[in-house]
Write a protein that holds these residues in place. Structure first.
Motif, PDB file in Angstrom:
ATOM      1  N   TRP A  39      35.745  -2.616   9.106  1.00  0.00           N
ATOM      2  CA  TRP A  39      36.859  -1.661   8.224  1.00  0.00           C
ATOM      3  C   TRP A  39      36.276  -1.469   6.686  1.00  0.00           C
ATOM      4  CZ3 TRP A  39      40.357   1.167   9.898  1.00  0.00           C
ATOM      5  CH2 TRP A  39      41.042   0.883  11.056  1.00  0.00           C
ATOM      6  N   ARG A  40      35.633  -2.580   6.085  1.00  0.00           N
ATOM      7  CA  ARG A  40      35.087  -2.294   4.795  1.00  0.00           C
ATOM      8  C   ARG A  40      33.924  -1.373   4.848  1.00  0.00           C
ATOM      9  NH1 ARG A  40      33.175  -7.105   4.137  1.00  0.00           N
ATOM     10  NH2 ARG A  40      34.578  -7.781   3.076  1.00  0.00           N
ATOM     11  N   ARG A  43      35.412   2.213   5.297  1.00  0.00           N
ATOM     12  CA  ARG A  43      36.064   2.781   3.995  1.00  0.00           C
ATOM     13  C   ARG A  43      34.982   3.380   3.303  1.00  0.00           C
ATOM     14  NH1 ARG A  43      39.084  -1.711   0.442  1.00  0.00           N
ATOM     15  NH2 ARG A  43      36.937  -2.267   0.260  1.00  0.00           N
ATOM     16  N   TRP A  44      33.863   2.669   3.126  1.00  0.00           N
ATOM     17  CA  TRP A  44      32.747   3.114   2.238  1.00  0.00           C
ATOM     18  C   TRP A  44      32.293   4.482   2.702  1.00  0.00           C
ATOM     19  CZ3 TRP A  44      31.796   2.277  -2.453  1.00  0.00           C
ATOM     20  CH2 TRP A  44      32.006   0.721  -2.982  1.00  0.00           C
ATOM     21  N   VAL A  46      33.742   6.897   4.400  1.00  0.00           N
ATOM     22  CA  VAL A  46      34.713   7.998   4.141  1.00  0.00           C
ATOM     23  C   VAL A  46      34.732   8.180   2.603  1.00  0.00           C
ATOM     24  CG1 VAL A  46      37.375   8.455   3.869  1.00  0.00           C
ATOM     25  CG2 VAL A  46      36.138   7.044   6.044  1.00  0.00           C
ATOM     26  N   LEU A  47      34.556   7.196   1.453  1.00  0.00           N
ATOM     27  CA  LEU A  47      34.725   7.501   0.406  1.00  0.00           C
ATOM     28  C   LEU A  47      33.288   8.304  -0.084  1.00  0.00           C
ATOM     29  CD1 LEU A  47      36.129   3.907  -1.054  1.00  0.00           C
ATOM     30  CD2 LEU A  47      37.030   6.235  -1.077  1.00  0.00           C
TER      31      LEU A  47
END
Length: 642
Positions: A39-40, A43-44, A46-47
């Motif tokens: 998940w981490r 998320r990166w 996507v960011l």
């Protein structure tokens, strides 16, 4: 009681212990990442994607923030300009940005776009506005040679720069150019882009588009270009000023040969076709440098005559053959006998007497050295060239050319005009007095015609505004005139008494449509009878008087008057003659002035010497090299000519 045997305790089964090799393999196998680590990373990603997109959007916004509106840039087909043509259609001057007709790709000779693509953008049909292959090739060539030898810009990028951007050299401008090139490729087809380019590209000397350049450099529309002419135009976008055919014909021809070679490489031509075209390159000579004086005069007050912001194409009355003769003969005189006599400058005007159309104008010795027009701007004393208006005043007061007048000395309050080498005969006719330019007789004729005021009124009626002195010195030409005004003032003596307004424009087109260019203005200033009498008296000046040097061989009738001012500061001859064959018919009035800008005296240069000789030389040269037909040019419109 029977005793039961004891049951053994139940034991859990012993676990199977893996072999040592299996343990080692299990330890070596990668363990699946924990769910939290997956998940981490997501998320990166996507960011980073979001912020990257925002950054790209910000960069794009910065690039397009100050770009001009594309709809306005594309709708602006031309900026106002003026094209000045000689009587035969040759372009002699341009002002502002000059545009020709909007041409369609299908109407152009196929070798023109082929030449352009061969030398500017061979992969035009394959790329999408930006050519990575071309950029890489240019980068390699520039790196290997250690200098900027090639550019990677596509034709679409050049068009984007020409349409929307400035020539500024910066990374930001190049990035904007790429953005606009992509937009152009999305908006238009390849043929449309090529057509827009051909109509907008700057090709030097103020010419935008191939049609304007074809007319400017070759005197023909773009639809009639031959192969080598197309090669010349296709080579200009690289350096329009340095390769300008007018100012650098050798460089333009060399560049055209390069274009023809590129066409061979692309298969557009065979080597034989390219060789033949290169051998036929003949850059037309540039128009006379000294026609600039005529151009300046013809363009004067243009805004008042043609209000608005339309592109103008103006057909003028300038006859390039007569202009060339005037320039050649004037320079020959100034460089030879003029130099020996201290003559530094001269001016010549040739006018058609019946219409006022100016056929030639030299306002000095070299337009590049001085743009001051000594034919229209210099006000000088005319000397005895003013006497015809004094004598006409007397004729209108009732005298005749055969009437007698005293030629002896005269004293007016201490002023005693001299007669030079003339020996007094007691009394002579008015005709003889004018023919020999007898000063004392002219003063007496002035008095018998009503005095200085009456002669002044006659001169002003003939278009000479002055200023003039209000005393008897007026008879000797102590007022001030310009050469152009004096030439026009002599025209009524040649055409039966009608004063023409000097004109330079024959026809005009505004944005391709005919517009009025003005009609000849003729004002009756004396009767045909008096004009005829003056003509005969002026013929006597050349036949047996001070103007004998103006008589060309063959006995053709010439009329005119000499003029010389005090201390030989100015020398004039104004004469008229039936136009030589091929010069358009009618009568030509030609005026000559010689002198120095600072009024330094010349060495015994009188109107009957060098100015009269120059008049004769011009007339002789015109008879040997017939000029174009001015009456045809005056009758036809510019549209008919094209």
């Amino acid at each position: 009681m029977t005793r039961r045997a004891a049951t053994p305790p139940i034991r859990a089964p012993r676990k199977h212990r893996p072999a040592p090799a299996q343990v080692a393999a299990a330890r070596a196998a990668p363990r699946p990442p924990p769910r939290r680590s997956a998940w981490r990373w997501l998320r990166w990603m996507v960011l980073l994607g979001t912020w990257g997109a925002l950054a790209m959007a910000a960069v794009l916004l910065v690039l397009v923030w100050d770009l001009p509106r594309t709809d306005l840039a594309l709708s602006q087909t031309r900026r106002a300009g003026v094209t000045l043509e000689a009587a035969n259609g040759t372009v002699i001057a341009t002002s502002g940005d000059v545009h020709g007709e909007i041409v369609r790709l299908r109407d152009l000779p196929a070798h023109l776009p082929a030449a352009l693509l061969a030398i500017e953008d061979r992969r035009f049909r394959q790329h999408f506005g930006i050519d990575p292959i071309g950029i890489a090739r240019a980068a390699w060539v520039n790196w290997s040679t250690g200098q900027i030898a090639q550019g990677g810009s596509t034709l679409t990028q050049q068009l984007a720069k020409n349409l929307f951007l400035t020539p500024e050299r910066s990374f930001r401008r190049k990035a904007q150019e790429a953005v606009m090139a992509l937009w152009l490729e999305w908006k238009f087809s390849k043929d449309q882009l090529l057509e827009i380019y051909l109509n907008r590209v700057y090709l030097g000397a103020g010419a935008f588009g191939v049609d304007a350049a074809a007319r400017l450099y070759f005197g023909i529309p773009a639809t009639r270009l031959n192969l080598w002419q197309s090669a010349v135009l296709a080579g200009l976008p690289k350096a329009p000023s340095r390769l300008n055919p007018r100012t650098a014909p050798e460089a333009a021809a060399g560049r055209a040969a390069e274009v023809l070679g590129a066409m061979v490489e692309t298969g557009a031509l065979t080597q034989r076709q390219a060789t033949l075209a290169a051998e036929n390159i003949r850059i037309p000579p540039r128009p006379s440098r000294d026609s600039g004086w005529f151009a300046d005069w013809a363009l004067d007050d243009l805004g008042a005559r043609f209000p608005g912001n339309a592109d103008l194409v103006l057909r003028t009355s300038l006859d390039l053959r007569i202009q060339a003769v005037v320039e050649q003969r004037l320079e020959a005189l100034l460089a030879g006998p003029g130099a020996r006599a201290g003559v530094g400058q001269g001016a010549v005007v040739v006018m058609q007497a019946e219409s006022g159309l100016i056929r030639a104008m030299a306002g000095g010795r070299d337009y590049r050295q001085s743009q001051f027009n000594r034919a229209t701007q210099a006000r000088r004393q005319p000397g005895s060239a003013f006497k015809p208006f004094v004598f006409l005043t007397a004729l209108e007061a009732g005298l005749s050319p055969a009437d007698m007048v005293a030629d002896g000395p005269i004293n007016l309050g201490g002023w005693r005009p001299g007669n030079g080498a003339w020996r007094s005969q007691g009394e002579i006719t008015l005709e003889e007095a004018l023919a020999h330019s007898v000063n004392t007789a002219a003063v007496r004729v002035l008095a018998r015609g009503g005095g200085a005021r009456a002669a002044m009124a006659t001169a002003q009626r003939f278009g000479l505004p002055g200023p003039f002195p209000g005393d008897a010195t007026l008879a000797l030409g102590t007022g001030e005139v310009t050469l152009l005004d004096l030439v026009a003032a002599f025209a009524p003596f040649a055409n039966g008494g009608l004063l023409p307004e000097p004109r330079g424009l024959v026809s005009a087109r505004a944005d391709g449509q005919p517009v009025p260019a003005g009609r000849p203005t003729l004002l009756r200033v004396t009767t045909p009878e008096h004009a005829g009498e003056m003509r005969r008296m002026l013929e006597a000046v050349v036949a047996r008087g001070t103007g004998r040097a103006a008589q060309p061989p063959g006995g053709r009738a010439v009329a005119g008057k000499t003029g010389t001012t005090q201390d030989f500061r100015d020398a004039w001859f104004i004469g008229f003659i039936a136009a030589p064959p091929g010069a358009g018919g009618g009568t030509l009035v030609a005026g000559v002035w010689l002198g120095n800008d600072d009024a330094t005296p010349m060495a015994d240069v009188r109107g009957g010497t060098l100015p009269a000789r120059l008049f004769r030389d011009i007339i002789e040269s015109l008879a040997q090299a017939p000029a174009q037909d001015p009456s045809r040019d005056a009758a036809q419109t510019l549209g008919a000519a094209r």
